[in-house]
Design an enzyme around this catalytic site. Structure first.
Site, PDB file in Angstrom:
ATOM      1  N   GLN A  62       0.812  -1.217   0.000  1.00  0.00           N
ATOM      2  CA  GLN A  62       0.000   0.000   0.000  1.00  0.00           C
ATOM      3  C   GLN A  62       0.848   1.271   0.000  1.00  0.00           C
ATOM      4  O   GLN A  62       0.429   2.310   0.498  1.00  0.00           O
ATOM      5  CB  GLN A  62      -0.943  -0.010   1.205  1.00  0.00           C
ATOM      6  N   CYS A  63       2.028   1.196  -0.571  1.00  0.00           N
ATOM      7  CA  CYS A  63       2.963   2.324  -0.613  1.00  0.00           C
ATOM      8  C   CYS A  63       2.793   3.074  -1.936  1.00  0.00           C
ATOM      9  O   CYS A  63       2.392   2.487  -2.944  1.00  0.00           O
ATOM     10  CB  CYS A  63       4.391   1.783  -0.488  1.00  0.00           C
ATOM     11  N   GLY A  64       3.121   4.345  -1.928  1.00  0.00           N
ATOM     12  CA  GLY A  64       3.085   5.127  -3.157  1.00  0.00           C
ATOM     13  C   GLY A  64       4.061   4.617  -4.209  1.00  0.00           C
ATOM     14  O   GLY A  64       3.886   4.880  -5.399  1.00  0.00           O
ATOM     15  N   PHE A  65       5.086   3.887  -3.791  1.00  0.00           N
ATOM     16  CA  PHE A  65       6.073   3.332  -4.721  1.00  0.00           C
ATOM     17  C   PHE A  65       5.692   1.943  -5.238  1.00  0.00           C
ATOM     18  O   PHE A  65       6.375   1.393  -6.101  1.00  0.00           O
ATOM     19  CB  PHE A  65       7.451   3.243  -4.058  1.00  0.00           C
ATOM     20  N   THR A  66       4.617   1.371  -4.718  1.00  0.00           N
ATOM     21  CA  THR A  66       4.238  -0.003  -5.068  1.00  0.00           C
ATOM     22  C   THR A  66       3.968  -0.164  -6.556  1.00  0.00           C
ATOM     23  O   THR A  66       4.500  -1.072  -7.199  1.00  0.00           O
ATOM     24  CB  THR A  66       2.998  -0.441  -4.254  1.00  0.00           C
TER      25      THR A  66
END
Length: 180
Positions: free
Chosen positions: A53-57
């Protein structure tokens, strides 16, 4: 003193609890099975702390899959270690993490059980990686998708920030693989 690698880690480094008798790192995969990292000796490794659930995912997972597909038959392996220490962005169970990575992003590379990468409870492998290659602002992992590149002998060659695109380090991977 011989250079230490991810394949042979002595008990006294970082005052860790005793390592297995063969001094090899061992972690559990996402299914709970023990995996000796020595099984990857002879391969170039990209070790990454991941989160669903990370912005980098959405940028990292597809690029990791691209790199893996391109170089897996040439001695390249990605080891993904889910971590929930940054904004609670990996809240799922190991089973949910596996479904997410393998179904949504077609990850065929090894996904391990959730670990801590910082603090007293940090996974011994991550303590070693951080001590081998500190970051810009010290040894601590600052966020999800910090990447460590390890050569075929198990030496940590480089550390990349979460903002570093996996595809942007392809040249470094190719160099270690001796691929033109």
């Amino acid at each position: 003193m011989a250079t230490q690698t991810v394949f042979d880690f002595p008990d006294d480094v970082l005052q860790q609890p005793p390592m297995p008798a063969d001094n090899a790192f061992s972690d559990k995969d996402v299914k709970g099975q023990d995996v000796e990292l020595s099984k990857y000796k002879g391969k170039v490794l990209l070790i990454v702390n991941v989160a669903s659930q990370c912005g980098f995912t959405n940028s990292n997972y597809p690029e990791l899959t691209t790199l893996y597909q391109k170089y897996k038959d040439q001695g390249f392996e990605i080891l993904a270690f889910p971590c929930n220490q940054f904004g609670g962005q990996e809240p799922g169970s190991n089973e949910e993490i596996q479904v997410f990575a393998c179904t949504r992003f077609k990850a065929e590379y090894p996904v391990f059980s959730k670990v801590n990468v910082n603090g007293k409870e940090a996974d011994p492998l991550y303590k070693f990686l951080k001590s081998s290659k500190g970051g810009f602002l010290g040894d601590s992992i600052k966020w999800n998708f910090t990447k460590f590149l390890v050569d075929r002998e198990g030496k940590v060659v480089d550390r990349y920030a979460p903002t570093t695109s996996p595809l942007s380090i392809e040249k470094d991977i190719k160099k270690l693989l001796n691929v033109a």
